[in-house]
Write a protein that holds these residues in place. Structure first.
Motif, PDB file in Angstrom:
ATOM      1  N   ASN C 198       0.864  -1.175   0.000  1.00  0.00           N
ATOM      2  CA  ASN C 198       0.000   0.000   0.000  1.00  0.00           C
ATOM      3  C   ASN C 198       0.911   1.241   0.000  1.00  0.00           C
ATOM      4  O   ASN C 198       1.322   1.729   1.049  1.00  0.00           O
ATOM      5  N   HIS C 199       1.215   1.701  -1.206  1.00  0.00           N
ATOM      6  CA  HIS C 199       2.249   2.736  -1.348  1.00  0.00           C
ATOM      7  C   HIS C 199       1.904   4.037  -0.631  1.00  0.00           C
ATOM      8  O   HIS C 199       2.793   4.778  -0.223  1.00  0.00           O
ATOM      9  N   ASP C 200       0.623   4.294  -0.470  1.00  0.00           N
ATOM     10  CA  ASP C 200       0.231   5.543   0.184  1.00  0.00           C
ATOM     11  C   ASP C 200       0.699   5.607   1.638  1.00  0.00           C
ATOM     12  O   ASP C 200       0.915   6.676   2.184  1.00  0.00           O
ATOM     13  N   LEU C 201       0.818   4.426   2.252  1.00  0.00           N
ATOM     14  CA  LEU C 201       1.127   4.426   3.677  1.00  0.00           C
ATOM     15  C   LEU C 201       2.605   4.296   4.012  1.00  0.00           C
ATOM     16  O   LEU C 201       3.039   4.685   5.092  1.00  0.00           O
ATOM     17  N   VAL C 202       3.369   3.731   3.081  1.00  0.00           N
ATOM     18  CA  VAL C 202       4.755   3.386   3.417  1.00  0.00           C
ATOM     19  C   VAL C 202       5.520   4.563   4.016  1.00  0.00           C
ATOM     20  O   VAL C 202       6.145   4.450   5.077  1.00  0.00           O
ATOM     21  N   ALA C 203       5.432   5.687   3.328  1.00  0.00           N
ATOM     22  CA  ALA C 203       6.234   6.842   3.758  1.00  0.00           C
ATOM     23  C   ALA C 203       5.981   7.213   5.212  1.00  0.00           C
ATOM     24  O   ALA C 203       6.910   7.533   5.952  1.00  0.00           O
ATOM     25  N   ASN C 204       4.735   7.123   5.639  1.00  0.00           N
ATOM     26  CA  ASN C 204       4.413   7.535   7.005  1.00  0.00           C
ATOM     27  C   ASN C 204       4.701   6.479   8.061  1.00  0.00           C
ATOM     28  O   ASN C 204       5.020   6.789   9.200  1.00  0.00           O
ATOM     29  N   VAL C 205       4.542   5.213   7.663  1.00  0.00           N
ATOM     30  CA  VAL C 205       4.550   4.150   8.661  1.00  0.00           C
ATOM     31  C   VAL C 205       5.893   3.442   8.794  1.00  0.00           C
ATOM     32  O   VAL C 205       6.254   2.976   9.868  1.00  0.00           O
ATOM     33  N   CYS C 206       6.624   3.356   7.683  1.00  0.00           N
ATOM     34  CA  CYS C 206       7.774   2.444   7.697  1.00  0.00           C
ATOM     35  C   CYS C 206       9.109   3.181   7.636  1.00  0.00           C
ATOM     36  O   CYS C 206       9.280   4.109   6.859  1.00  0.00           O
ATOM     37  N   GLU C 207      10.027   2.656   8.446  1.00  0.00           N
ATOM     38  CA  GLU C 207      11.386   3.137   8.363  1.00  0.00           C
ATOM     39  C   GLU C 207      12.036   2.366   7.219  1.00  0.00           C
ATOM     40  O   GLU C 207      12.416   1.191   7.374  1.00  0.00           O
ATOM     41  N   ARG C 208      12.140   2.992   6.065  1.00  0.00           N
ATOM     42  CA  ARG C 208      12.484   2.221   4.866  1.00  0.00           C
ATOM     43  C   ARG C 208      13.815   1.474   4.931  1.00  0.00           C
ATOM     44  O   ARG C 208      13.872   0.296   4.567  1.00  0.00           O
ATOM     45  N   PRO C 209      14.913   2.077   5.393  1.00  0.00           N
ATOM     46  CA  PRO C 209      16.171   1.314   5.422  1.00  0.00           C
ATOM     47  C   PRO C 209      16.068   0.060   6.293  1.00  0.00           C
ATOM     48  O   PRO C 209      16.612  -0.991   5.956  1.00  0.00           O
ATOM     49  N   ALA C 210      15.342   0.163   7.404  1.00  0.00           N
ATOM     50  CA  ALA C 210      15.185  -1.000   8.283  1.00  0.00           C
ATOM     51  C   ALA C 210      14.442  -2.116   7.553  1.00  0.00           C
ATOM     52  O   ALA C 210      14.776  -3.289   7.666  1.00  0.00           O
ATOM     53  N   VAL C 211      13.435  -1.738   6.775  1.00  0.00           N
ATOM     54  CA  VAL C 211      12.665  -2.746   6.045  1.00  0.00           C
ATOM     55  C   VAL C 211      13.541  -3.400   4.990  1.00  0.00           C
ATOM     56  O   VAL C 211      13.561  -4.633   4.849  1.00  0.00           O
ATOM     57  N   VAL C 212      14.256  -2.577   4.258  1.00  0.00           N
ATOM     58  CA  VAL C 212      15.161  -3.115   3.230  1.00  0.00           C
ATOM     59  C   VAL C 212      16.128  -4.115   3.864  1.00  0.00           C
ATOM     60  O   VAL C 212      16.379  -5.193   3.324  1.00  0.00           O
ATOM     61  N   ALA C 213      16.635  -3.761   5.043  1.00  0.00           N
ATOM     62  CA  ALA C 213      17.619  -4.619   5.718  1.00  0.00           C
ATOM     63  C   ALA C 213      17.026  -5.941   6.177  1.00  0.00           C
ATOM     64  O   ALA C 213      17.727  -6.934   6.315  1.00  0.00           O
ATOM     65  N   ARG C 214      15.721  -5.985   6.424  1.00  0.00           N
ATOM     66  CA  ARG C 214      15.116  -7.222   6.917  1.00  0.00           C
ATOM     67  C   ARG C 214      14.996  -8.317   5.875  1.00  0.00           C
ATOM     68  O   ARG C 214      14.890  -9.487   6.215  1.00  0.00           O
ATOM     69  N   CYS C 215      14.952  -7.939   4.630  1.00  0.00           N
ATOM     70  CA  CYS C 215      14.682  -8.950   3.602  1.00  0.00           C
ATOM     71  C   CYS C 215      15.868  -9.910   3.462  1.00  0.00           C
ATOM     72  O   CYS C 215      16.984  -9.488   3.206  1.00  0.00           O
ATOM     73  N   PRO C 216      15.623 -11.199   3.606  1.00  0.00           N
ATOM     74  CA  PRO C 216      16.735 -12.156   3.569  1.00  0.00           C
ATOM     75  C   PRO C 216      17.340 -12.345   2.178  1.00  0.00           C
ATOM     76  O   PRO C 216      18.425 -12.885   2.061  1.00  0.00           O
ATOM     77  N   VAL C 217      16.612 -11.936   1.146  1.00  0.00           N
ATOM     78  CA  VAL C 217      17.139 -12.136  -0.203  1.00  0.00           C
ATOM     79  C   VAL C 217      17.348 -10.813  -0.941  1.00  0.00           C
ATOM     80  O   VAL C 217      17.496 -10.801  -2.170  1.00  0.00           O
ATOM     81  N   ALA C 218      17.362  -9.729  -0.207  1.00  0.00           N
ATOM     82  CA  ALA C 218      17.612  -8.407  -0.779  1.00  0.00           C
ATOM     83  C   ALA C 218      16.687  -8.119  -1.962  1.00  0.00           C
ATOM     84  O   ALA C 218      17.112  -7.659  -3.017  1.00  0.00           O
ATOM     85  N   ALA C 219      15.407  -8.404  -1.768  1.00  0.00           N
ATOM     86  CA  ALA C 219      14.445  -8.196  -2.847  1.00  0.00           C
ATOM     87  C   ALA C 219      13.758  -6.833  -2.764  1.00  0.00           C
ATOM     88  O   ALA C 219      13.006  -6.468  -3.665  1.00  0.00           O
ATOM     89  N   ILE C 220      14.005  -6.124  -1.689  1.00  0.00           N
ATOM     90  CA  ILE C 220      13.310  -4.837  -1.523  1.00  0.00           C
ATOM     91  C   ILE C 220      14.254  -3.687  -1.836  1.00  0.00           C
ATOM     92  O   ILE C 220      15.405  -3.682  -1.393  1.00  0.00           O
TER      93      ILE C 220
END
Ligand code: SRM
Ligand code: SRM
Ligand code: SRM
Ligand code: SRM
Ligand code: SF4
Ligand code: SF4
Ligand code: SF4
Ligand code: SF4
Ligand code: SF4
Ligand code: SF4
Ligand code: SF4
Ligand code: SF4
Lengths: 360, 425, 360, 425
Positions: C198-220
């Motif tokens: 849900n692209h409208d919410l990402v900016a407000n809700v998610c700390e993007r670098p932390a999310v990117v770091a969580r992905c085990p296969v670097a898909a984000i």
């Protein structure tokens, strides 16, 4: 090349030769029809066919790197005492097949009289598998023939008798590439320093991208040195594996002092009982000490005699150690367990003891 | 869809109702009992809770979201839940959980349980789990306000919050010494000593990620410590298994020779057991890996030795990021009897937690840190000497630089000499 | 917060409570002094102390998520028949300790009369380990309590008797994080599609670098979508693990159809005989089908009954399968072996059969 | 240092001389015999060879370098060696090796050996190894010119060059059918069929890297195939082990009960063997993994079943780049009796080599390719269906996308139905 008139001979691509013309007639007649075997004495196999035919095999050690005189001597013995058929084993032992039991002893006597040890069967230490070393290879850190000769001199008694818990298969390798492969005991070159680069030669001799690609830890990068294209090694990363040396001889990995010997234990090829295993580090940094490599020989001897005393029948080296535990193995053989024994390579996690199984 | 939001009475829960049949005790029936306890403050909350749960069953989706709720002085221990469908189910719009540490070994008097029930009827939903997978008593379902009150009341009767977030977590210990002959150390003491020493790390989360201790009295590992704890303490012994050969013979006479061979001799992982022709057992204790199997089978004839202690394994966790990890054997043996022994354990725990705090990346478990930096670097950092028991086997890869091998070997020999000295004394 | 005068109560950081005040007196008296035990009947343990003291334990199943009325009922039974002391086990069973053998039967009768199954000891199927699910968690794909209730109804008979080859420990987990851990059988959520963002919410809700770091296969990777900072998933790389969902709820991983159940077998925590093991994939893509999850229940039942019939005494699920071979396990349970069963994760190499050991 | 270069006579070899003592046959003595055969063309070469070798022993360094030498029509099979110290040891400045394929199973008549000796005295150094680690006869030590001549002569008597470089390599097969009761297939035929089908890949190197076949008649793997071959063919059987219970009893009577339990029952890797109280054996053949152990111990009482065939394992190699790999079980069972069976084997070999040629990176062994692309992709590429025998166990990681699981499962069920159909017919 010059004014030669003769048309050059083109090869006849015959491939793998058919062995049947050379095979002992009893083996040919009973091909695929054997029933059981036993070992009447060390160095002798006795196979019985479903047809009732029997064959006795006498196994003897050779130096592998043989002069034609040695070979002809072996042929003479074969003609006189063994029906003219021989084979060489996976371990460069020679085998004579005879169809009558009474031919066994004279054959053995003759072999022994000519200095060929009879043995290598069953629970013995067989011939050490051999590589090329200083005699022929272009990258060796030591001499395989010399190491093998020195060790077999020391292990002679264990070749001619079957007093081990199970077979002991030793390998040597004269560089870290390890053409000798895995072994119950493996005596291998272990480099200890990063390559010393002769920058003047790199540009002419080495295909740089290929060399960079060979390094397992990405420690090599292209660099300009003294205005010429060369290569640079990150010495912190380098694991001194020597993989860059064959494609780029100016990256000299060998050194009089730096080239060392490591001994590994517990490699196993057979699937009997346990699955095949890789050998594991026992001790590193032994001196590369021709012509007798006494430090290496002492350790091999110690390992072999400890195994002999301690293992249960049919346990291979690695199986014995797994049972008694690596702590006790190091204790009994008087070797040290160091941080270098803890694996750090890909998949190291799977070598860790993730259980409460513990040996005291 | 049923018109739940306009219905002032109880929500229809046809799918949940299905879970009231069958012979196993039904959580739905329990939830309904709470809903139906009309006098209680929590009845409307439980009605809406059931409504939301039924809604989940229909939609096959969850409808809770997190948030921030804590009690005074603490940064963790509460799992806050706010409903995403509070418009439909307003009474359960807040449904937080208090994680509370139970007595080590999970011992309760009925009296204590009743006190807990009373508190939770007063300040919460009346729904309690004994226990969560990490071992907490989970008081589930209260408002932000109720959270503090419930905590105060529980704290008054001697209970404290457990862990949540990037913090030291609640630990578990098996029944052990209290009722089990296999137990090799005092689990209660170890459990309380360690956790109570590091409470600050639990109550004010500031570690890179979670950190769990678990304590099992022997290798049967009845609290799943090796898989599920960052720091697993497992009982073991160093001397010989104790054998009562008369009882062995009785056992063989009862179950038969073949059965004994098949279930004991053949099942020993290291072929340490041999059956003598007179139906006694020969155990090669140097080969025994203290797996517990033979002792489990012959509870009367065999038992752990006398020189007991613990092994410590570090790094267990589930699958996030690198995949599942089990703890790696880091301390093969530590005596755990005297006060000094327990102090040493505490010191080692502290060293490991400090290492974790200083070296782990954000959201990295200690097992992943070890994986990343390598076992040699880890043990050096926590001051432990290399030991063959740490690995299934020494390295198989020659890709290592060994020019300081002799110096490393010297350390080993010096250590062994010192040990021999000590044991000679 | 407002004009409140009372000083707020500061916590008493008592930590882990001392259990001795709550412990059964015989256990307290014999703490660390037990000698042996046996199991007189399913659901009952009998421990004998070196002092000669004895204690009988009666174990009964509960629903874990208990209302206070259930708890008080259990207390009533404890007061009346069991000396007022109980404990809960690692698997949320309740245990009553009694100091006299003759108290055992009345206690059992009372528990049963009140609908609490007595069992879960020895070679039985004990209570399934439990997680939170739709009842409480913020990321669940299914409901743990419901799955467990459905399965325990089906497995009831195996709880109240000890007719398995060894204990069976089942776990459930309501998302791929698997708070339930490893099990002889594990019933776990398995996502099958990449997250829907849900692209409208990402900016407000998610700390993007932390999310990117969580992905085990670097898909984000971070991306601008409709002019707002958001995230993008490489669907070819994504293994649908759901790890990005907790730190970033707008990356919805659950879906009515897409959230599925996988069943895993052969996890083991104990060190008895074999080292602890992870569970292995048996079948994936089962429907997430409340309120009874019949497809899941059918397979669990089939696995349990096959194990019951086929395994040798003391073999745990995974040990049994290792002995008979995975081919036969799939054959006997009627499940399929697919390419998805071949591991592709880090260290996959070590899961391959690098031996000639083969089961037919 | 001795002044070797100016001495026209024989080099001093004090270090090598040391290796003439001891009881094991001495290669130094052999080399000296060649040096001392003053009539022979090779005597000076062998003198300098000994000189260079002594120099290596002193300096602890090798002094050969590679180069390019081949015989007409071929791109490989020769290992060229040029001396880096030819100034000191000019007669051995070229010292190339011919790798020649032996008869499958290493059978020789003395007559054949004598012919080989004669050829190598004529065109080479007189130094021959039976055999190299890959199984070649290594005719070691000749000039560039001698290389062609020696090859021609050997080729005339029916021998061909083996492999070197990025090419199909010389294969090995155990003695097997010729003298071993454990042998489960005709190794000679398999060996010759496969290698001779792909000779072009051997003689004109154009693969990404080396590719080795090895053939062992049973799981004892007397040619080390699983570790050391890219393509290992190992004999096995599908039906039951054959037991002669009378011989079992004799064995037990001879060696004793306890010894039998300890060396047979306890050592079976899958606990498939149970000793009955009457000293007969019960073997659970469904649990047996065809490891060979019990058969090895009781050669008279036990033997492989009748429904024999082979397993194929792919990807063994030593340590370069990724670390050692053993072959992975790719074909658990293939019948290998009829002409069609052998054709199928050849076809599969071709598929694998083609896959390797098309997909491996430069200097990448096929085991590394499998490691890089994953087993599922590899088996799909070579047209093999997934089988549980390929793995120790199914995946433990949930990190996989399974939305097509049902379709994949259907393939399995369809396959099983077809197999059942066939076996019912
Ligand atoms: C002749 C030879 C095959 C050949 O084609 O040349 C051979 C021949 C036999 N092997 Fe072998 N093995 C031969 C190399 C090997 C190798 C490879 C090697 O040594 O490099 C192995 C794998 C070793 C490893 O695991 O690292 C090998 C592992 C076995 C085993 C498995 C032993 C175990 O318990 O692990 C057996 C079984 C046995 O001993 O009964 C076996 C058994 C046999 C038998 C008994 C088979 C038979 O019934 O005839 C043969 C006689 C063995 C003996 O020496 O007593 N052979 N055998 C090889 C002799 C080598 C030598 O001269 O020493
Ligand atoms: C001659 C021989 C050793 C011996 O004395 O027996 C040998 C000698 C060489 N090997 Fe080897 N290898 C020999 C069997 C092996 C084996 C054993 C086997 O085939 O069972 C192995 C391990 C198995 C394997 O294939 O991995 C082996 C693994 C290597 C490797 C490492 C390959 C890897 O992927 O890790 C190299 C390095 C390379 O290819 O770049 C290598 C490279 C070499 C080279 C060509 C070194 C080089 O790059 O210049 C050596 C030439 C020496 C010479 O002057 O003759 N040799 N090499 C063996 C071949 C004789 C023959 O044809 O019968
Ligand atoms: C009460 C409890 C400990 C506690 O502090 O709560 C406990 C108690 C005992 N366990 Fe356990 N185990 C308990 C959870 C476990 C667990 C953890 C779990 O279930 O999640 C395990 C690890 C399971 C695994 O490997 O995944 C566990 C693995 C064992 C074993 C090893 C069995 C094996 O062969 O693998 C034994 C040995 C035995 O059965 O004799 C054992 C033995 C025992 C004994 C016999 C110990 C004793 O001498 O008293 C106790 C009675 C067992 C019985 O049920 O018959 N206990 N035991 C736990 C009861 C759980 C339940 O209600 O079902
Ligand atoms: C409540 C509980 C399940 C249960 O019903 O029993 C639970 C519930 C949650 N776990 Fe857990 N975990 C619970 C025991 C476990 C265990 C088991 C254990 O401790 O033995 C594990 C596996 C062991 C481990 O630590 O790895 C576990 C591995 C996780 C993970 C994955 C960690 C990893 O490194 O792989 C997460 C995800 C995270 O932390 O980001 C997680 C996260 C969560 C969160 C906080 C989900 C979230 O991020 O919001 C869940 C809150 C649910 C709720 O609403 O209450 N939970 N979690 C258990 C704690 C109860 C208690 O305090 O007693
Ligand atoms: S081990 Fe190394 S030095 Fe020895 S023959 Fe092989 S490649 Fe050459
Ligand atoms: S020696 Fe090995 S690790 Fe070091 S630079 Fe060369 S290839 Fe890389
Ligand atoms: S882990 Fe060992 S000591 Fe603890 S309860 Fe289980 S069997 Fe007993
Ligand atoms: S405890 Fe385990 S390893 Fe030790 S003897 Fe008993 S079964 Fe064997
Ligand atoms: S398994 Fe997942 S959904 Fe279930 S409680 Fe744990 S984190 Fe929540
Ligand atoms: S579901 Fe897992 S693999 Fe896919 S993007 Fe999210 S974290 Fe990455
Ligand atoms: S591999 Fe098997 S068949 Fe071949 S020689 Fe060895 S024991 Fe015999
Ligand atoms: S061949 Fe091996 S696995 Fe099969 S019964 Fe014999 S010892 Fe066991």
């Amino acid at each position: 090349m010059n004014q030669q008139a003769e048309k050059p001979r083109m090869p006849d691509e015959v491939g793998v030769p058919d062995p049947f013309p050379y095979m002992h007639p009893v083996m040919k007649a009973n091909y695929g029809n054997w029933d059981w075997h036993d070992r009447p004495r060390p160095g002798v196999l006795h196979h019985v066919s479903k047809s009732g035919d029997e064959i006795w095999t006498v196994r003897a050690g050779t130096q592998r790197q043989m002069d034609v005189f040695t070979i002809r001597k072996l042929c003479d013995i074969g003609d006189q005492f063994a029906e003219g058929h021989v084979r060489f084993t996976t371990r460069s032992n020679i085998e004579y097949m005879v169809s009558k039991e009474e031919m066994v002893q004279p054959l053995i006597d003759e072999l022994q009289a000519n200095g060929f040890p009879v043995g290598g069967t069953g629970a013995s230490v067989s011939m050490i598998s051999h590589t090329q070393g200083w005699l022929h290879c272009d990258i060796p850190g030591t001499d395989a023939s010399g190491v093998v000769k020195s060790l077999m001199d020391v292990l002679y008694d264990e070749f001619v008798q079957e007093k081990m818990p199970n077979r002991v298969r030793i390998t040597t390798s004269c560089c870290q590439i390890n053409c000798g492969g895995q072994g119950d005991i493996a005596v291998n070159v272990q480099y200890t320093k990063p390559p010393r680069i002769n920058h003047d030669l790199v540009a002419n001799v080495c295909e740089r991208p290929a060399v960079v690609a060979r390094c397992p830890v990405a420690a090599i990068r292209p660099a300009m040195v003294n205005g010429k294209p060369s290569l640079e090694v990150d010495e912190k990363k380098c694991v001194a594996c020597g993989a860059c040396y064959p494609p780029c001889p100016p990256m000299q990995i060998n050194g009089k002092e730096e080239t060392r010997i490591a001994i590994w234990v517990g490699g196993k090829h057979s699937n009997a009982r346990s699955k095949p295993t890789f050998h594991k580090l026992a001790v590193a940094n032994l001196p590369n000490n021709p012509p007798h490599w006494p430090e290496v020989a002492a350790i091999v001897r110690k390992i072999v005699s400890t195994y002999k005393k301690d293992a249960k029948h049919w346990e291979r080296m690695g199986e014995w150690i797994e049972r008694i535990g690596w702590s006790r193995f190091f204790e009994k053989t008087g070797m040290a367990f160091t941080k270098h024994h803890l694996d750090t390579w890909t998949g190291a996690r799977k070598t860790m003891n993730m259980s409460a199984h513990v040996h005291f | 869809m049923k018109d739940e939001s306009t219905d002032k009475g109880q929500h229809n829960t046809p799918m949940l109702d299905e879970l009231e049949g069958g012979k196993w005790p039904s959580f739905v029936t329990g939830l309904k009992r709470l809903r139906d306890n009309q006098d209680a403050k929590y009845a409307p909350m439980m009605n809406d809770l059931l409504g939301q749960l039924e809604h989940s069953y229909e939609e096959r989706l969850g409808f809770w979201k997190g948030g921030t709720v804590s009690v005074l002085g603490y940064g963790g221990g509460i799992i806050p839940r706010f409903s995403e469908v509070a418009d439909k189910f307003p009474a359960s719009k807040e449904f937080h959980t208090l994680r509370v540490m139970p007595p080590a070994g999970y011992h309760y008097s009925t009296d204590l349980l009743r006190q807990m029930c009373d508190i939770w009827e007063e300040h919460g939903s009346g729904l309690i789990a004994f226990h969560g997978q990490s071992g907490d008593i989970m008081f589930q379902g209260t408002t932000t306000e109720g959270t503090q009150k419930a905590f105060d009341a529980l704290n008054e009767i001697g209970f404290d919050l457990g862990g949540a977030g990037p913090a030291l977590r609640t630990a578990m210990s098996c029944v052990g010494h209290a009722r089990c002959e296999q137990s090799c150390y005092d689990e209660v003491r170890a459990h309380r000593t360690l956790i109570n020493a590091f409470l600050d790390e639990m109550h004010r989360p500031s570690l890179p990620y979670k950190f769990k201790f678990k304590f099992s009295g022997c290798a049967n590992d009845c609290v799943n410590a090796i898989h599920r704890a960052d720091f697993a303490v497992i009982g073991t012994w160093r001397d010989d298994i104790k054998i009562d050969q008369e009882k062995v013979k009785e056992h063989v006479a009862t179950v038969g020779r073949k059965y004994t061979i098949d279930t004991v001799v053949s099942m020993c992982p290291t072929r340490a057991i041999s059956l003598n022709d007179d139906d006694t057992l020969e155990i090669d204790n140097q080969s025994c890996v203290r797996c517990m199997h033979c002792i489990n089978v012959m509870t009367k004839a065999l038992s752990p030795g006398d020189d007991k202690g613990v092994s410590i394994l570090i790094g267990g966790k589930r699958s996030l990021k690198v995949g599942d990890l089990m703890g790696t054997m880091i301390i093969p043996f530590m005596k755990l009897e005297s006060d000094e022994d327990f102090e040493k354990l505490e010191e080692f725990g502290e060293t490991v937690i400090e290492f974790f705090a200083d070296n782990a990346l954000e959201h990295e478990r200690i097992g992943e840190t070890i994986d990343r930096i390598g076992l040699p670097a880890f043990i050096e950092a926590v001051g432990v000497d290399p030991d063959p028991n740490m690995v299934n086997h020494p390295r198989t890869s020659s890709y290592v630089r060994t020019d300081d091998f002799d110096e490393e070997a010297e350390k080993w020999f010096a250590r062994k000499a010192a040990e021999a000295q000590i044991s000679a004394e």
